[in-house]
Design an enzyme around this catalytic site. Sequence first.
Site, mmCIF file in Angstrom:
data_model
loop_
_atom_site.group_PDB
_atom_site.id
_atom_site.type_symbol
_atom_site.label_atom_id
_atom_site.label_comp_id
_atom_site.label_asym_id
_atom_site.label_seq_id
_atom_site.Cartn_x
_atom_site.Cartn_y
_atom_site.Cartn_z
ATOM 1 N N GLU A 171 14.038 -13.307 -22.107
ATOM 2 C CA GLU A 171 12.980 -12.304 -21.984
ATOM 3 C C GLU A 171 13.536 -10.886 -21.874
ATOM 4 O O GLU A 171 12.989 -9.940 -22.412
ATOM 5 C CB GLU A 171 12.178 -12.646 -20.730
ATOM 6 C CG GLU A 171 10.918 -11.894 -20.542
ATOM 7 C CD GLU A 171 10.126 -12.402 -19.356
ATOM 8 O OE1 GLU A 171 10.647 -13.155 -18.513
ATOM 9 O OE2 GLU A 171 8.957 -12.052 -19.271
ATOM 10 N N LYS A 178 2.889 -7.342 -19.347
ATOM 11 C CA LYS A 178 3.001 -7.830 -17.960
ATOM 12 C C LYS A 178 1.917 -8.870 -17.674
ATOM 13 O O LYS A 178 2.169 -9.866 -17.043
ATOM 14 C CB LYS A 178 2.862 -6.669 -16.969
ATOM 15 C CG LYS A 178 2.977 -7.103 -15.500
ATOM 16 C CD LYS A 178 4.291 -7.780 -15.223
ATOM 17 C CE LYS A 178 4.378 -8.354 -13.828
ATOM 18 N NZ LYS A 178 5.575 -9.210 -13.640
ATOM 19 N N ASN A 222 0.118 0.287 6.134
ATOM 20 C CA ASN A 222 0.757 -0.566 5.128
ATOM 21 C C ASN A 222 1.446 -1.678 5.904
ATOM 22 O O ASN A 222 2.181 -1.416 6.850
ATOM 23 C CB ASN A 222 1.794 0.257 4.345
ATOM 24 C CG ASN A 222 2.453 -0.573 3.260
ATOM 25 O OD1 ASN A 222 1.964 -1.641 2.904
ATOM 26 N ND2 ASN A 222 3.575 -0.092 2.752
ATOM 27 N N GLY A 223 1.173 -2.929 5.558
ATOM 28 C CA GLY A 223 1.799 -4.053 6.275
ATOM 29 C C GLY A 223 0.776 -5.148 6.517
ATOM 30 O O GLY A 223 -0.317 -5.139 5.971
ATOM 31 N N LYS A 232 14.029 -16.160 -18.260
ATOM 32 C CA LYS A 232 14.432 -14.840 -17.749
ATOM 33 C C LYS A 232 15.469 -14.212 -18.668
ATOM 34 O O LYS A 232 15.401 -13.048 -19.016
ATOM 35 C CB LYS A 232 15.000 -14.999 -16.346
ATOM 36 C CG LYS A 232 14.470 -14.323 -15.159
ATOM 37 C CD LYS A 232 13.152 -13.652 -15.042
ATOM 38 C CE LYS A 232 11.987 -14.181 -15.731
ATOM 39 N NZ LYS A 232 10.859 -14.717 -15.156
ATOM 40 N N HIS A 274 20.122 -36.410 -25.464
ATOM 41 C CA HIS A 274 19.052 -36.771 -26.415
ATOM 42 C C HIS A 274 18.851 -35.696 -27.467
ATOM 43 O O HIS A 274 17.796 -35.617 -28.080
ATOM 44 C CB HIS A 274 17.755 -37.016 -25.637
ATOM 45 C CG HIS A 274 17.859 -38.163 -24.680
ATOM 46 N ND1 HIS A 274 17.917 -39.476 -25.092
ATOM 47 C CD2 HIS A 274 17.985 -38.186 -23.335
ATOM 48 C CE1 HIS A 274 18.053 -40.264 -24.045
ATOM 49 N NE2 HIS A 274 18.077 -39.516 -22.952
ATOM 50 N N CYS A 316 0.835 -1.207 0.000
ATOM 51 C CA CYS A 316 0.000 0.000 0.000
ATOM 52 C C CYS A 316 0.867 1.254 0.000
ATOM 53 O O CYS A 316 2.044 1.207 0.276
ATOM 54 C CB CYS A 316 -0.883 -0.004 1.243
ATOM 55 S SG CYS A 316 -1.876 -1.492 1.356
ATOM 56 N N TRP A 341 -3.235 -1.918 -1.839
ATOM 57 C CA TRP A 341 -2.926 -3.126 -2.623
ATOM 58 C C TRP A 341 -3.408 -4.260 -1.726
ATOM 59 O O TRP A 341 -2.736 -4.608 -0.748
ATOM 60 C CB TRP A 341 -1.435 -3.222 -2.893
ATOM 61 C CG TRP A 341 -0.990 -4.537 -3.458
ATOM 62 C CD1 TRP A 341 -0.631 -5.660 -2.768
ATOM 63 C CD2 TRP A 341 -0.866 -4.890 -4.842
ATOM 64 N NE1 TRP A 341 -0.296 -6.674 -3.627
ATOM 65 C CE2 TRP A 341 -0.428 -6.225 -4.908
ATOM 66 C CE3 TRP A 341 -1.079 -4.210 -6.024
ATOM 67 C CZ2 TRP A 341 -0.197 -6.885 -6.103
ATOM 68 C CZ3 TRP A 341 -0.828 -4.868 -7.230
ATOM 69 C CH2 TRP A 341 -0.407 -6.186 -7.264
ATOM 70 N N ARG A 365 2.931 2.062 -8.165
ATOM 71 C CA ARG A 365 3.086 0.863 -7.316
ATOM 72 C C ARG A 365 1.966 -0.138 -7.560
ATOM 73 O O ARG A 365 2.026 -1.266 -7.128
ATOM 74 C CB ARG A 365 3.060 1.261 -5.832
ATOM 75 C CG ARG A 365 4.207 2.141 -5.377
ATOM 76 C CD ARG A 365 3.876 2.827 -4.060
ATOM 77 N NE ARG A 365 3.690 1.901 -2.982
ATOM 78 C CZ ARG A 365 4.594 1.734 -2.006
ATOM 79 N NH1 ARG A 365 5.716 2.409 -2.031
ATOM 80 N NH2 ARG A 365 4.377 0.898 -1.014
ATOM 81 N N GLU A 399 13.175 -21.707 -16.121
ATOM 82 C CA GLU A 399 12.940 -20.329 -15.667
ATOM 83 C C GLU A 399 14.157 -19.459 -15.956
ATOM 84 O O GLU A 399 14.043 -18.323 -16.408
ATOM 85 C CB GLU A 399 12.592 -20.321 -14.176
ATOM 86 C CG GLU A 399 12.641 -18.981 -13.486
ATOM 87 C CD GLU A 399 11.685 -17.932 -14.060
ATOM 88 O OE1 GLU A 399 10.851 -18.267 -14.917
ATOM 89 O OE2 GLU A 399 11.808 -16.763 -13.662
HETATM 90 C C1 AGP Z 1 7.591 -14.198 -16.800
HETATM 91 O O1 AGP Z 1 8.764 -13.446 -16.587
HETATM 92 C C2 AGP Z 1 6.740 -13.625 -17.890
HETATM 93 N N1 AGP Z 1 6.459 -12.251 -17.675
HETATM 94 C C3 AGP Z 1 5.504 -14.468 -18.179
HETATM 95 O O2 AGP Z 1 5.961 -15.758 -18.546
HETATM 96 C C4 AGP Z 1 4.499 -14.648 -17.017
HETATM 97 O O3 AGP Z 1 5.074 -15.442 -16.014
HETATM 98 C C5 AGP Z 1 3.255 -15.356 -17.583
HETATM 99 O O4 AGP Z 1 2.672 -14.507 -18.536
HETATM 100 C C6 AGP Z 1 2.224 -15.702 -16.501
HETATM 101 O O5 AGP Z 1 1.758 -14.528 -15.900
HETATM 102 P P1 AGP Z 1 0.869 -14.673 -14.560
HETATM 103 O O6 AGP Z 1 1.772 -15.230 -13.501
HETATM 104 O O7 AGP Z 1 0.388 -13.297 -14.253
HETATM 105 O O8 AGP Z 1 -0.251 -15.638 -14.872
#
Ligand code: AGP
Length: 613
Positions: free
Chosen positions: A493, A608, A100-101, A490, A509, A2, A74, A27, A486
């Site tokens: 991405e 996002k 906030n907390g 990362k 393989h 928050c 939030w 935020r 992952e």
């Molecule tokens: C991860 O870095 C990406 N931004 C993307 O793979 C993300 O994890 C995926 O779109 C799922 O999003 P969500 O966790 O909001 O469902």
Amino acid sequence: MCGIVGYIGKNPALPILFSGLERLEYRGYDSFGFCVLDDDKVDYFCKEKGKISDQCHIKDSHSIGNVGIAHTRWATTGMVTKENAHPHSNQDKDIFVVHNGIIENYKELKEKLISEGYAFASETDTEVLAHLIDKYFKGNLEDAVVEAIKEVRGTYGLAAVSTKDPNKIVAARMSSPLLIGVNGDEFIIASDPSAIITRTRQIIHLDDNEIAVLTDEDFTISKIEKETRCLNVTNKEIEMIEWDIEQAEKGGYEHFMLKEIMEEPNVIEDAIRGRINIEQANAKLGGLDSIQERLRGINNIVLVGCGTAYYACKVAEYMFEEYAGISARSDIGSEYRYRKTIMSKDTAGLFVSQSGETADTLAALREMKEKGILTIGVTNVVGSNQARETDAGVYTRSGPEIAVASTKAFIGQLTTLALMTVYLGRQRDMSHVMGERIINEISNLPELAEEILALKDDIKVIAEKYSHYRDFWFIGRKYNSAIALEGALKLKEVSYIHAEGTAGGELKHGPLALIDENCPTVAICPSDSVYEKMLSNIEEVKARKGKIIAIATKGNEEIRKIADDVIYIPKTLEMLTPILSVIPLHLFSYYVASALGRDIDKPKNLAKSVTVE
Ligand code: AGP
């Protein structure tokens, strides 16, 4: 989390509070509110769901009061509603507080206050503060705040005002940031410097256990030591914020991604806060209370997520099978929704999503609900579609994640899934001893994560050393096979470098065909049950002149003989290693992208939250 803004001075407070909250918009929040006093009267009060920018009329409201507090919420406890927005007040509506907390013991405090005749208007933990301050109010607001927070367990950054003790703001801090902006004879209290620097760059940080009293002439700061307040703390220095507004929003870091990686220890702390029951060697997950008995009959779990959230599902497969004794498999949302799935009635669906709005994950959720399958959610956003549509769930409490690349939210997901593993395991064959061992190890993770973040400069050097390569492989096994995926995601991405992840055993393989001196491999090889197997995979890579960056357990000197570079992580339980092993990969991808000058927080072609198919 928050956002808090408070103002006291010679000017009308409302326009200053409004622009302060606008500065906190980045935020992320779901509701907001204002309370302005003109001497001993409430001059303006409003609470709304939605965005401040949709309510610009508030800024032009006629309000002359020169003392006020404001808040962006939030949601962590309680749904997204107008009633749950802050400020919260006592029944007589003459004491107002923003917070906030997380108040861990709010349920027992609320029950006790209700038994004492207090009536609650919201579902939030914060409201207990308003009633506690009321309960202890004997004419002096700060004395009442001190008595109230003595009963609180958890974290707070709070600001309170009262018409019964007007012309002052009382602020107190425990873990949640609070700072005072000093501008001649006006003072601003805020949770974030970006809400202050439009008025002044002179700030004072409140420390834990400190309480501040602001009037329109001066301010005092006192330390709350155990039972009584000691003398005023006078040795607080005024600092100058050198940042510009954009930097202030990032806490001084260059990018939100780095700020959010550095928040990862706090994210673990917030995910476990109030959710550990040492006596029962169990996790307390209130969001699962309504289905607790149904969960006892579950023998299969199908986990569904997308992208990074899917990788959290894959880690949880191993956790649930090895420690909870439940058969588990995971699927990508976009695949599950089109499969003809065979689901026995003792199956539950578990959906993992930071945003709770990912279309493919939601579609899979709705498909499972159609079949009458029990659905459980793990998400970061209270009131999101996933939160509302699953039968039950647990919030990760990771706070707003602004960077497109998911980092701290992933840590929050894994920590929450580890708690769920204990919860499910203790319903089955997991012993008290094992439950206690896992719980204790989870409690140590924030400190261990800090240890890794302390290596960030070394990791930066390694990242820059490898930033010219155009292809990478990431390999891991068992709990860390998903971390290989992952890590690759990362890196690709945010740096746009081609990177792939695979289980170590899969190299022979096919992927080995790509390994040579131009294609380094990141090997996630903690000292666990498959470490020896990972060594063999590393040898396979070395035999083809591939370079190795090893993520290994601190104290393992052997790995230095075969890896070109080593990043160490502290030892922990095998099922918890992914929570630590991913942190160096977050930093590695960040620093490679930084070396390449990428648009790190907003990578090209990505969003996002993917709310479309
Ligand atoms: C991860 O870095 C990406 N931004 C993307 O793979 C993300 O994890 C995926 O779109 C799922 O999003 P969500 O966790 O909001 O469902």
